[in-house]
Design a protein around this motif. Structure first.
Motif, mmCIF file in Angstrom:
data_model
loop_
_atom_site.group_PDB
_atom_site.id
_atom_site.type_symbol
_atom_site.label_atom_id
_atom_site.label_comp_id
_atom_site.label_asym_id
_atom_site.label_seq_id
_atom_site.Cartn_x
_atom_site.Cartn_y
_atom_site.Cartn_z
ATOM 1 N N ALA A 52 0.832 -1.210 0.000
ATOM 2 C CA ALA A 52 0.000 0.000 0.000
ATOM 3 C C ALA A 52 0.865 1.257 0.000
ATOM 4 C CB ALA A 52 -0.927 -0.005 1.207
ATOM 5 N N ILE A 53 1.903 1.246 0.816
ATOM 6 C CA ILE A 53 2.799 2.407 0.870
ATOM 7 C C ILE A 53 3.536 2.572 -0.454
ATOM 8 C CG2 ILE A 53 4.887 3.320 1.967
ATOM 9 C CD1 ILE A 53 3.848 2.029 4.584
ATOM 10 N N THR A 54 3.975 1.460 -1.029
ATOM 11 C CA THR A 54 4.673 1.520 -2.311
ATOM 12 C C THR A 54 3.750 2.024 -3.409
ATOM 13 O OG1 THR A 54 6.075 -0.322 -1.639
ATOM 14 C CG2 THR A 54 5.979 0.172 -3.986
ATOM 15 N N GLU A 55 2.526 1.536 -3.435
ATOM 16 C CA GLU A 55 1.559 1.993 -4.438
ATOM 17 C C GLU A 55 1.265 3.479 -4.267
ATOM 18 O OE1 GLU A 55 -0.876 2.176 -7.593
ATOM 19 O OE2 GLU A 55 0.171 0.346 -7.025
ATOM 20 N N ALA A 56 1.106 3.917 -3.031
ATOM 21 C CA ALA A 56 0.820 5.330 -2.790
ATOM 22 C C ALA A 56 2.011 6.206 -3.167
ATOM 23 C CB ALA A 56 0.441 5.547 -1.329
ATOM 24 N N ALA A 57 3.208 5.754 -2.835
ATOM 25 C CA ALA A 57 4.393 6.575 -3.091
ATOM 26 C C ALA A 57 4.780 6.561 -4.569
ATOM 27 C CB ALA A 57 5.556 6.078 -2.247
ATOM 28 N N VAL A 58 4.886 5.392 -5.137
ATOM 29 C CA VAL A 58 5.363 5.285 -6.512
ATOM 30 C C VAL A 58 4.205 5.403 -7.503
ATOM 31 C CG1 VAL A 58 6.532 3.790 -8.169
ATOM 32 C CG2 VAL A 58 7.328 3.887 -5.816
ATOM 33 N N GLY A 59 3.200 4.552 -7.327
ATOM 34 C CA GLY A 59 2.099 4.519 -8.279
ATOM 35 C C GLY A 59 1.319 5.804 -8.354
ATOM 36 N N THR A 60 1.089 6.414 -7.225
ATOM 37 C CA THR A 60 0.310 7.641 -7.214
ATOM 38 C C THR A 60 1.204 8.884 -7.143
ATOM 39 O OG1 THR A 60 -1.472 6.458 -6.115
ATOM 40 C CG2 THR A 60 -1.571 8.836 -6.053
ATOM 41 N N GLY A 61 2.204 8.862 -6.292
ATOM 42 C CA GLY A 61 3.024 10.052 -6.069
ATOM 43 C C GLY A 61 3.977 10.374 -7.197
ATOM 44 N N ILE A 62 4.933 9.521 -7.432
ATOM 45 C CA ILE A 62 5.970 9.805 -8.421
ATOM 46 C C ILE A 62 5.405 9.790 -9.835
ATOM 47 C CG2 ILE A 62 8.146 8.969 -9.398
ATOM 48 C CD1 ILE A 62 8.890 8.037 -6.571
ATOM 49 N N SER A 63 4.521 8.839 -10.113
ATOM 50 C CA SER A 63 3.914 8.789 -11.446
ATOM 51 C C SER A 63 3.121 10.060 -11.736
ATOM 52 C CB SER A 63 2.993 7.579 -11.565
ATOM 53 O OG SER A 63 3.731 6.398 -11.460
ATOM 54 N N THR A 64 2.430 10.575 -10.741
ATOM 55 C CA THR A 64 1.672 11.811 -10.919
ATOM 56 C C THR A 64 2.589 12.969 -11.259
ATOM 57 O OG1 THR A 64 -0.027 11.044 -9.400
ATOM 58 C CG2 THR A 64 0.090 13.421 -9.812
ATOM 59 N N ILE A 65 3.689 13.072 -10.541
ATOM 60 C CA ILE A 65 4.644 14.153 -10.807
ATOM 61 C C ILE A 65 5.191 14.043 -12.225
ATOM 62 C CG2 ILE A 65 6.913 15.053 -10.167
ATOM 63 C CD1 ILE A 65 6.199 14.253 -7.258
ATOM 64 N N LEU A 66 5.557 12.831 -12.642
ATOM 65 C CA LEU A 66 6.090 12.641 -13.989
ATOM 66 C C LEU A 66 5.040 12.932 -15.062
ATOM 67 C CD1 LEU A 66 8.202 9.408 -13.440
ATOM 68 C CD2 LEU A 66 9.042 11.735 -13.742
ATOM 69 N N LEU A 67 3.823 12.469 -14.853
ATOM 70 C CA LEU A 67 2.769 12.720 -15.836
ATOM 71 C C LEU A 67 2.418 14.201 -15.932
ATOM 72 C CD1 LEU A 67 0.439 9.666 -15.168
ATOM 73 C CD2 LEU A 67 1.793 10.102 -17.215
ATOM 74 N N LEU A 68 2.371 14.891 -14.804
ATOM 75 C CA LEU A 68 2.083 16.334 -14.843
ATOM 76 C C LEU A 68 3.213 17.107 -15.508
ATOM 77 C CD1 LEU A 68 0.375 16.904 -11.382
ATOM 78 C CD2 LEU A 68 -0.698 16.849 -13.645
ATOM 79 N N ALA A 69 4.452 16.681 -15.292
ATOM 80 C CA ALA A 69 5.581 17.319 -15.970
ATOM 81 C C ALA A 69 5.496 17.093 -17.478
ATOM 82 C CB ALA A 69 6.900 16.779 -15.423
ATOM 83 N N ALA A 70 5.109 15.895 -17.881
ATOM 84 C CA ALA A 70 4.935 15.616 -19.310
ATOM 85 C C ALA A 70 3.804 16.453 -19.896
ATOM 86 C CB ALA A 70 4.668 14.128 -19.521
ATOM 87 N N LEU A 71 2.707 16.604 -19.154
ATOM 88 C CA LEU A 71 1.602 17.442 -19.626
ATOM 89 C C LEU A 71 2.034 18.893 -19.797
ATOM 90 C CD1 LEU A 71 -1.576 16.251 -17.706
ATOM 91 C CD2 LEU A 71 -1.074 16.072 -20.133
ATOM 92 N N ARG A 72 2.804 19.386 -18.859
ATOM 93 C CA ARG A 72 3.296 20.770 -18.961
ATOM 94 C C ARG A 72 4.120 20.928 -20.236
ATOM 95 N NH1 ARG A 72 6.050 23.407 -13.951
ATOM 96 N NH2 ARG A 72 3.910 24.030 -13.567
ATOM 97 N N LYS A 73 4.963 19.943 -20.508
ATOM 98 C CA LYS A 73 5.793 19.991 -21.714
ATOM 99 C C LYS A 73 4.928 19.933 -22.972
ATOM 100 C CE LYS A 73 9.980 19.648 -23.466
ATOM 101 N NZ LYS A 73 11.012 20.630 -23.290
ATOM 102 N N ILE A 74 3.938 19.057 -22.989
ATOM 103 C CA ILE A 74 3.048 18.931 -24.146
ATOM 104 C C ILE A 74 2.305 20.236 -24.389
ATOM 105 C CG2 ILE A 74 0.919 17.835 -24.950
ATOM 106 C CD1 ILE A 74 1.949 15.257 -23.596
ATOM 107 N N TYR A 75 1.763 20.826 -23.335
ATOM 108 C CA TYR A 75 1.004 22.063 -23.505
ATOM 109 C C TYR A 75 1.896 23.221 -23.926
ATOM 110 C CZ TYR A 75 -3.130 19.819 -21.548
ATOM 111 O OH TYR A 75 -4.203 19.003 -21.344
ATOM 112 N N SER A 76 3.136 23.266 -23.466
ATOM 113 C CA SER A 76 4.027 24.344 -23.888
ATOM 114 C C SER A 76 4.396 24.187 -25.357
ATOM 115 C CB SER A 76 5.283 24.389 -23.012
ATOM 116 O OG SER A 76 6.111 23.277 -23.254
ATOM 117 N N VAL A 77 4.585 22.958 -25.826
ATOM 118 C CA VAL A 77 4.864 22.723 -27.243
ATOM 119 C C VAL A 77 3.659 23.121 -28.080
ATOM 120 C CG1 VAL A 77 5.266 20.905 -28.948
ATOM 121 C CG2 VAL A 77 6.585 20.943 -26.840
#
Length: 92
Positions: A52-77
């Motif tokens: 549960a902790i791993t899913e919350a930290a990696v699956g939800t936390g880090i993945s969210t940060i990476l996906l939002l960073a990718a979205l920011r890049k896509i929208y700026s392009v």
């Protein structure tokens, strides 16, 4: 407790289908976050707190940060491309 498990499993399936159907990228990321949180709760109910902790930290936390960073890049392009197209239309 069994009803809660069924509700959470239904949420996960609905989120999986919704992510694949939705056209808006930000909405897809938000749905993905909800799916990760539901998975974390299921792991807790299955008495697997380490997962549960791993899913919350990696699956939800880090993945969210990476996906939002990718979205920011896509929208700026996209904004840069729209600006170029607008300038070309104004010049013509």
């Amino acid at each position: 407790m069994e009803i809660l498990n069924m509700i959470l499993l239904a949420v996960i399936v609905i989120c999986a289908v919704a992510v694949s159907i939705t056209r808006d990228l930000l909405s897809a990321v938000i749905i993905f976050i909800v799916q990760g949180l539901a998975m974390s709760v299921i792991w807790i109910l299955l008495q697997a707190p380490d997962l549960a902790i791993t899913e919350a930290a990696v699956g939800t936390g880090i993945s969210t940060i990476l996906l939002l960073a990718a979205l920011r890049k896509i929208y700026s392009v996209r904004r840069k491309e729209e600006g170029r197209h607008a300038r070309k239309r104004n010049e013509a």
